[in-house]
Design a protein around this motif. Sequence first.
Motif, PDB file in Angstrom:
ATOM      1  N   GLU A   1       0.811  -1.229   0.000  1.00 17.90           N
ATOM      2  CA  GLU A   1       0.000   0.000   0.000  1.00 17.90           C
ATOM      3  C   GLU A   1       0.841   1.275   0.000  1.00 17.90           C
ATOM      4  O   GLU A   1       0.382   2.326  -0.444  1.00 17.90           O
ATOM      5  N   ARG A   2       2.047   1.198   0.494  1.00 12.22           N
ATOM      6  CA  ARG A   2       2.934   2.362   0.493  1.00 12.22           C
ATOM      7  C   ARG A   2       3.867   2.277  -0.718  1.00 12.22           C
ATOM      8  O   ARG A   2       4.037   1.223  -1.309  1.00 12.22           O
ATOM      9  N   SER A   3       4.441   3.433  -1.086  1.00 11.74           N
ATOM     10  CA  SER A   3       5.219   3.477  -2.327  1.00 11.74           C
ATOM     11  C   SER A   3       6.612   4.054  -2.106  1.00 11.74           C
ATOM     12  O   SER A   3       6.783   5.064  -1.415  1.00 11.74           O
TER      13      SER A   3
ATOM     14  N   ASN B   1       4.570  -3.999   3.724  1.00  5.42           N
ATOM     15  CA  ASN B   1       3.460  -3.233   3.146  1.00  5.42           C
ATOM     16  C   ASN B   1       3.949  -2.075   2.278  1.00  5.42           C
ATOM     17  O   ASN B   1       3.555  -0.928   2.456  1.00  5.42           O
ATOM     18  N   VAL B   2       4.803  -2.390   1.334  1.00  8.63           N
ATOM     19  CA  VAL B   2       5.342  -1.338   0.471  1.00  8.63           C
ATOM     20  C   VAL B   2       5.595  -1.901  -0.924  1.00  8.63           C
ATOM     21  O   VAL B   2       5.983  -3.060  -1.083  1.00  8.63           O
TER      22      VAL B   2
ATOM     23  N   GLN C   1       3.656   9.709   4.273  1.00  8.56           N
ATOM     24  CA  GLN C   1       3.043   9.807   2.950  1.00  8.56           C
ATOM     25  C   GLN C   1       1.723   9.055   2.895  1.00  8.56           C
ATOM     26  O   GLN C   1       0.765   9.519   2.264  1.00  8.56           O
ATOM     27  N   SER C   2       1.675   7.911   3.551  1.00 11.34           N
ATOM     28  CA  SER C   2       0.443   7.133   3.577  1.00 11.34           C
ATOM     29  C   SER C   2      -0.681   7.896   4.298  1.00 11.34           C
ATOM     30  O   SER C   2      -1.835   7.890   3.854  1.00 11.34           O
TER      31      SER C   2
ATOM     32  N   LEU D   1       7.503   6.797   4.881  1.00 10.88           N
ATOM     33  CA  LEU D   1       6.439   6.055   4.198  1.00 10.88           C
ATOM     34  C   LEU D   1       5.106   6.217   4.924  1.00 10.88           C
ATOM     35  O   LEU D   1       4.057   6.413   4.285  1.00 10.88           O
ATOM     36  N   ASP D   2       5.141   6.154   6.243  1.00  9.46           N
ATOM     37  CA  ASP D   2       3.916   6.319   7.025  1.00  9.46           C
ATOM     38  C   ASP D   2       3.356   7.735   6.873  1.00  9.46           C
ATOM     39  O   ASP D   2       2.137   7.923   6.785  1.00  9.46           O
TER      40      ASP D   2
ATOM     41  N   SER E   1      -2.207  10.652   2.109  1.00  7.31           N
ATOM     42  CA  SER E   1      -3.037  10.197   0.991  1.00  7.31           C
ATOM     43  C   SER E   1      -4.427   9.760   1.439  1.00  7.31           C
ATOM     44  O   SER E   1      -5.305   9.540   0.602  1.00  7.31           O
ATOM     45  N   LYS E   2      -4.651   9.627   2.757  1.00 11.86           N
ATOM     46  CA  LYS E   2      -5.947   9.169   3.251  1.00 11.86           C
ATOM     47  C   LYS E   2      -6.903  10.348   3.442  1.00 11.86           C
ATOM     48  O   LYS E   2      -6.506  11.453   3.650  1.00 11.86           O
TER      49      LYS E   2
END
Length: 242
Positions: free
Chosen positions: A119-121, A145-146, A237-238, A234-235, A241-242
Amino acid sequence: MSLLLRLFVPFTLIGLLISGFAIAGESDLRKTLQTHFPDSEIESLTQTPYQGLYEVVIGGEVFYTDEKADYFFMGHMVDTKTRTSLTSERVQQIRDARRIPIDSLPLQHALKTVKGKGERSLIVYSDPNCPYCKKLEEELVKAENVTIRTLVYPILNGSMDTAVAIWCSPDRVKAWDDFMLRAIKPKAGECETPLMTILQSGQEYRITGTPTLIFADGSIVSGLIPLAEIEKRLDQQSAKSK
């Protein structure tokens, strides 16, 4: 007119004149600098606290010059009171402000690894012969989860042959992991590769070293950073995006 007002007016005029001279001086200095760098954009020109010294930013690089651009000064400006490098802080500010449009990257040519739900990029420009890139790969093994998209970026001497061999392997991702994590060299092969396209994209965005990490918002981190810092970014950025 009061005495205070009579005193204030001329000082205000003097201040405006000084400001005007400073602007004119910087304008002339910018024109002179442009003659030295005709093919480059002067991203920033700022007077430093040190009298007569200007900070110049071109191509993401910081250097200093005098008010006539007769001399260029390369190196670090250090605040003796705090023992901190003002140059390093400025370079970090420039890097933090930089953004790369994700959609403009040649991600169709990336080596894609999905860990967990992915889910993360994370995008990485990586050279197969870069020792810090190999250490980064060891860190990323533990990431979860990336979705990691690696742009093979052979800029070191001898890296192109290795990059071609990896790209021409039947399973490119496996060949990359074998080489970076287990020192298993790929068998030499010949095929058409997109490596020049990837190199051109890196040059366009001034990717001068590896590894270079790019996060979902286009923010850039140059060099090896620990997994904890990668996870933190990463967290962040995640969450955005929510």
